[in-house]
Write a protein that holds these residues in place. Structure first.
Motif, PDB file in Angstrom:
ATOM      1  N   SER A 136       0.836  -1.192   0.000  1.00  0.00           N
ATOM      2  CA  SER A 136       0.000   0.000   0.000  1.00  0.00           C
ATOM      3  C   SER A 136       0.873   1.244   0.000  1.00  0.00           C
ATOM      4  O   SER A 136       1.904   1.297   0.681  1.00  0.00           O
ATOM      5  CB  SER A 136      -0.908  -0.005   1.229  1.00  0.00           C
ATOM      6  OG  SER A 136      -1.628   1.211   1.306  1.00  0.00           O
ATOM      7  N   GLN A 137       0.466   2.240  -0.774  1.00  0.00           N
ATOM      8  CA  GLN A 137       1.194   3.508  -0.805  1.00  0.00           C
ATOM      9  C   GLN A 137       0.545   4.550   0.086  1.00  0.00           C
ATOM     10  O   GLN A 137       1.082   5.647   0.265  1.00  0.00           O
ATOM     11  CB  GLN A 137       1.271   4.017  -2.248  1.00  0.00           C
ATOM     12  CG  GLN A 137       2.010   3.086  -3.190  1.00  0.00           C
ATOM     13  CD  GLN A 137       3.426   2.795  -2.743  1.00  0.00           C
ATOM     14  OE1 GLN A 137       4.266   3.694  -2.714  1.00  0.00           O
ATOM     15  NE2 GLN A 137       3.702   1.550  -2.374  1.00  0.00           N
ATOM     16  N   LEU A 138      -0.616   4.214   0.653  1.00  0.00           N
ATOM     17  CA  LEU A 138      -1.288   5.067   1.627  1.00  0.00           C
ATOM     18  C   LEU A 138      -1.466   4.252   2.907  1.00  0.00           C
ATOM     19  O   LEU A 138      -2.001   3.147   2.863  1.00  0.00           O
ATOM     20  CB  LEU A 138      -2.656   5.526   1.113  1.00  0.00           C
ATOM     21  CG  LEU A 138      -2.673   6.451  -0.096  1.00  0.00           C
ATOM     22  CD1 LEU A 138      -4.108   6.735  -0.528  1.00  0.00           C
ATOM     23  CD2 LEU A 138      -1.960   7.760   0.216  1.00  0.00           C
ATOM     24  N   VAL A 139      -1.034   4.779   4.024  1.00  0.00           N
ATOM     25  CA  VAL A 139      -1.137   4.053   5.293  1.00  0.00           C
ATOM     26  C   VAL A 139      -2.092   4.789   6.220  1.00  0.00           C
ATOM     27  O   VAL A 139      -2.361   5.981   6.049  1.00  0.00           O
ATOM     28  CB  VAL A 139       0.244   3.902   5.965  1.00  0.00           C
ATOM     29  CG1 VAL A 139       1.159   3.069   5.091  1.00  0.00           C
ATOM     30  CG2 VAL A 139       0.876   5.270   6.227  1.00  0.00           C
ATOM     31  N   GLY A 140      -2.615   4.044   7.185  1.00  0.00           N
ATOM     32  CA  GLY A 140      -3.525   4.668   8.138  1.00  0.00           C
ATOM     33  C   GLY A 140      -4.860   3.963   8.235  1.00  0.00           C
ATOM     34  O   GLY A 140      -5.771   4.437   8.916  1.00  0.00           O
ATOM     35  N   GLY A 141      -4.989   2.808   7.578  1.00  0.00           N
ATOM     36  CA  GLY A 141      -6.224   2.051   7.628  1.00  0.00           C
ATOM     37  C   GLY A 141      -6.071   0.761   6.861  1.00  0.00           C
ATOM     38  O   GLY A 141      -5.152   0.618   6.049  1.00  0.00           O
ATOM     39  N   GLY A 142      -6.968  -0.177   7.109  1.00  0.00           N
ATOM     40  CA  GLY A 142      -6.871  -1.479   6.468  1.00  0.00           C
ATOM     41  C   GLY A 142      -7.834  -1.674   5.321  1.00  0.00           C
ATOM     42  O   GLY A 142      -8.109  -2.817   4.925  1.00  0.00           O
ATOM     43  N   GLN A 143      -8.351  -0.577   4.768  1.00  0.00           N
ATOM     44  CA  GLN A 143      -9.332  -0.692   3.692  1.00  0.00           C
ATOM     45  C   GLN A 143      -8.722  -1.338   2.444  1.00  0.00           C
ATOM     46  O   GLN A 143      -7.502  -1.400   2.286  1.00  0.00           O
ATOM     47  CB  GLN A 143      -9.902   0.682   3.332  1.00  0.00           C
ATOM     48  CG  GLN A 143     -10.753   1.322   4.414  1.00  0.00           C
ATOM     49  CD  GLN A 143      -9.932   2.147   5.395  1.00  0.00           C
ATOM     50  OE1 GLN A 143      -8.703   2.111   5.377  1.00  0.00           O
ATOM     51  NE2 GLN A 143     -10.614   2.901   6.247  1.00  0.00           N
ATOM     52  N   GLU A 144      -9.601  -1.779   1.567  1.00  0.00           N
ATOM     53  CA  GLU A 144      -9.199  -2.389   0.291  1.00  0.00           C
ATOM     54  C   GLU A 144      -8.211  -3.542   0.514  1.00  0.00           C
ATOM     55  O   GLU A 144      -7.211  -3.667  -0.186  1.00  0.00           O
ATOM     56  CB  GLU A 144      -8.607  -1.339  -0.654  1.00  0.00           C
ATOM     57  CG  GLU A 144      -9.544  -0.199  -0.995  1.00  0.00           C
ATOM     58  CD  GLU A 144     -10.831  -0.663  -1.667  1.00  0.00           C
ATOM     59  OE1 GLU A 144     -10.747  -1.295  -2.730  1.00  0.00           O
ATOM     60  OE2 GLU A 144     -11.918  -0.392  -1.104  1.00  0.00           O
ATOM     61  N   GLN A 145      -8.519  -4.377   1.530  1.00  0.00           N
ATOM     62  CA  GLN A 145      -7.675  -5.532   1.865  1.00  0.00           C
ATOM     63  C   GLN A 145      -6.230  -5.123   2.126  1.00  0.00           C
ATOM     64  O   GLN A 145      -5.278  -5.772   1.677  1.00  0.00           O
ATOM     65  CB  GLN A 145      -7.729  -6.583   0.751  1.00  0.00           C
ATOM     66  CG  GLN A 145      -9.118  -7.127   0.479  1.00  0.00           C
ATOM     67  CD  GLN A 145      -9.113  -8.145  -0.639  1.00  0.00           C
ATOM     68  OE1 GLN A 145      -8.607  -9.251  -0.499  1.00  0.00           O
ATOM     69  NE2 GLN A 145      -9.682  -7.749  -1.784  1.00  0.00           N
ATOM     70  N   ASP A 146      -6.080  -4.029   2.861  1.00  0.00           N
ATOM     71  CA  ASP A 146      -4.769  -3.490   3.244  1.00  0.00           C
ATOM     72  C   ASP A 146      -3.957  -2.996   2.046  1.00  0.00           C
ATOM     73  O   ASP A 146      -2.744  -2.813   2.149  1.00  0.00           O
ATOM     74  CB  ASP A 146      -3.942  -4.531   4.014  1.00  0.00           C
ATOM     75  CG  ASP A 146      -4.467  -4.752   5.417  1.00  0.00           C
ATOM     76  OD1 ASP A 146      -4.924  -3.782   6.038  1.00  0.00           O
ATOM     77  OD2 ASP A 146      -4.436  -5.910   5.889  1.00  0.00           O
ATOM     78  N   ARG A 147      -4.629  -2.727   0.939  1.00  0.00           N
ATOM     79  CA  ARG A 147      -3.895  -2.266  -0.246  1.00  0.00           C
ATOM     80  C   ARG A 147      -4.055  -0.776  -0.495  1.00  0.00           C
ATOM     81  O   ARG A 147      -3.322  -0.201  -1.299  1.00  0.00           O
ATOM     82  CB  ARG A 147      -4.357  -3.053  -1.485  1.00  0.00           C
ATOM     83  CG  ARG A 147      -4.019  -4.532  -1.425  1.00  0.00           C
ATOM     84  CD  ARG A 147      -4.555  -5.320  -2.602  1.00  0.00           C
ATOM     85  NE  ARG A 147      -6.011  -5.390  -2.597  1.00  0.00           N
ATOM     86  CZ  ARG A 147      -6.715  -6.164  -3.414  1.00  0.00           C
ATOM     87  NH1 ARG A 147      -6.097  -6.943  -4.286  1.00  0.00           N
ATOM     88  NH2 ARG A 147      -8.040  -6.190  -3.359  1.00  0.00           N
ATOM     89  N   ARG A 148      -5.010  -0.134   0.221  1.00  0.00           N
ATOM     90  CA  ARG A 148      -5.211   1.304   0.035  1.00  0.00           C
ATOM     91  C   ARG A 148      -5.975   1.849   1.221  1.00  0.00           C
ATOM     92  O   ARG A 148      -7.163   1.603   1.370  1.00  0.00           O
ATOM     93  CB  ARG A 148      -5.987   1.533  -1.267  1.00  0.00           C
ATOM     94  CG  ARG A 148      -5.934   2.952  -1.795  1.00  0.00           C
ATOM     95  CD  ARG A 148      -7.089   3.804  -1.324  1.00  0.00           C
ATOM     96  NE  ARG A 148      -7.090   5.117  -1.936  1.00  0.00           N
ATOM     97  CZ  ARG A 148      -7.926   6.099  -1.627  1.00  0.00           C
ATOM     98  NH1 ARG A 148      -8.873   5.909  -0.704  1.00  0.00           N
ATOM     99  NH2 ARG A 148      -7.845   7.259  -2.219  1.00  0.00           N
TER     100      ARG A 148
END
Length: 402
Positions: A231-243
């Protein structure tokens, strides 16, 4: 004073929101606006709507719902594909990870690729990649190939199926796992071309709602099962930890609806716009000093049905765009995604790499027309009436200044 009739021929840069898309989004923008991660009834309803939208997007692409990563648009999706794969593979590959792309990619691909060890392949005078040179560029360290499917500026359609076949052959005979994976930037394609990921043979694919009569600031990255990325954006586990980031439910519904409309209409719309494109092309090439950029009319290289890009000797593209705008005609000099200080002429210059000065002059004098759903034969006739007059006027003014 009568109101100036405006003709919009810049749909590669942005499209208006289709009425059916606006209707589909409205309930989730105003009433069902809850965070899909919330446990209360509103959150559950939003999560259900998000899952349905993701499944609809996947159906159009011939993918599985869990292969769809929702993003804020094409730029983010391209960055996620290139940097996400590059960074993940770097953790499991002991040598330097290599990326292969072309010299005419969108700025978001070029910018991301420059952060990695990247080979930038040249293209021919029509913007077409040389498959032999691509094959020669592949090594055991090549982990990603990123190619624009059809070019937003010059309309060139790349042979994606052949590229995918080449990469599969290389993987079978040479490459240790993982990769190279094939990523394509397909932001322009849903309106006109096949975007079924299985038929194309791609591992990652970028799409953008704002280019297909959907909402601005919404896109997606198809990621084939088994392809890993950081993931290139951190701060949450949305989109199966990919975004990371709260999902845009209304935007996802808008993207799904826009894709479905494109899929339903692409055959007849492509045929209709091809006729108008060819009429515009023939008319512009009758003007002295006008040359076509990208595939020529008699070429075997395919071109997007709505794209016309020409260079006009003796006139700068920006002059033409501003003068045409004053007469109610909207077009562009190239990609509107490039920043004001970015050399947006890199695409046209790459078509004539042997003569840099000539290529630069050709790039500075380029303008692009991209037709859309509202474009009519009357619009094309009006453009062909106005453009010669404006070119004559600007050339005369430029000669006086000299």
């Amino acid at each position: 004073m009568s109101k100036l009739h405006r003709i919009y021929l810049d749909t590669a840069a942005a499209t208006p929101l289709a009425p059916l898309v606006a209707v589909a989004m409205s309930a989730y923008s105003r009433r069902h606006f809850a965070n899909p991660a919330s446990l209360h009834g509103g959150g559950v309803m939003a999560a259900r709507a998000l899952a349905i939208a993701r499944a609809r997007i996947a159906t159009v692409l011939g993918a599985h719902p869990d292969e769809i990563v929702l993003t804020s648009g094409g730029t983010e999706a391209n960055n996620l594909a290139i940097l996400g794969v590059g960074h993940f593979v770097s953790k499991v590959w002991t040598r330097s990870v290599q990326v292969v792309t072309t010299a005419i990619e969108h700025a978001s691909v070029l910018g991301a690729a420059k952060k990695l060890n990247t080979i930038f392949l040249p293209v021919n005078s029509e913007g077409l990649i040389d498959l032999k040179k691509l094959a020669e560029s592949l090594t055991a360290d090549t982990k990603l190939v990123s190619i624009i499917y059809a070019h937003n500026e010059i309309g060139t359609i790349q042979p994606i199926r052949e590229i995918a076949k080449l990469i599969r052959h290389f993987n079978k005979n040479h490459s240790p796992s993982p990769g190279p994976y094939l990523h394509i930037d397909a932001c322009q394609e849903p309106r006109f071309l096949d975007i079924n990921v299985a038929r194309l043979g791609v591992d990652l694919m970028t799409i953008n709602a704002g280019k297909i009569y959907g909402p601005r600031g919404v896109g997606a990255l198809y990621v084939r099962r088994g392809v890993k990325l950081d993931s290139q954006l951190v701060g949450g586990g949305q989109e199966q930890d990919r975004r990371a980031g709260t999902e845009n439910v209304a935007g996802a519904i808008g993207l799904a609806t826009a894709l479905e409309i494109c899929e339903e209409n692409k055959i007849q719309e492509s045929a209709r716009l091809t006729k108008l494109r060819d009429k515009l092309t023939v008319g512009l090439l009758k003007i002295d000093g006008v040359t076509l950029n990208g595939p020529l009319p008699d070429s075997t290289t395919a071109r997007l049905p709505n794209n016309v890009n020409v260079s006009v000797e003796g006139v700068e593209g920006e002059q033409l765009v501003l003068e045409l705008d004053a007469h109610g005609i909207a077009c562009s000099t190239g990609s509107a995604c490039a920043s004001p200080d970015h050399d947006g002429g890199h695409v046209i210059m790459a078509l004539d790499s042997n003569d840099k000065e000539f290529a630069r002059a050709r790039a500075l004098s380029a303008m692009r027309f991209t037709l859309g759903r509202d474009t009519t034969a009357a619009d094309i006739r009006h453009v062909l009436k106005m453009v010669p007059e404006i070119i004559k006027k600007l050339r005369a003014a430029n000669n006086l200044l000299k």
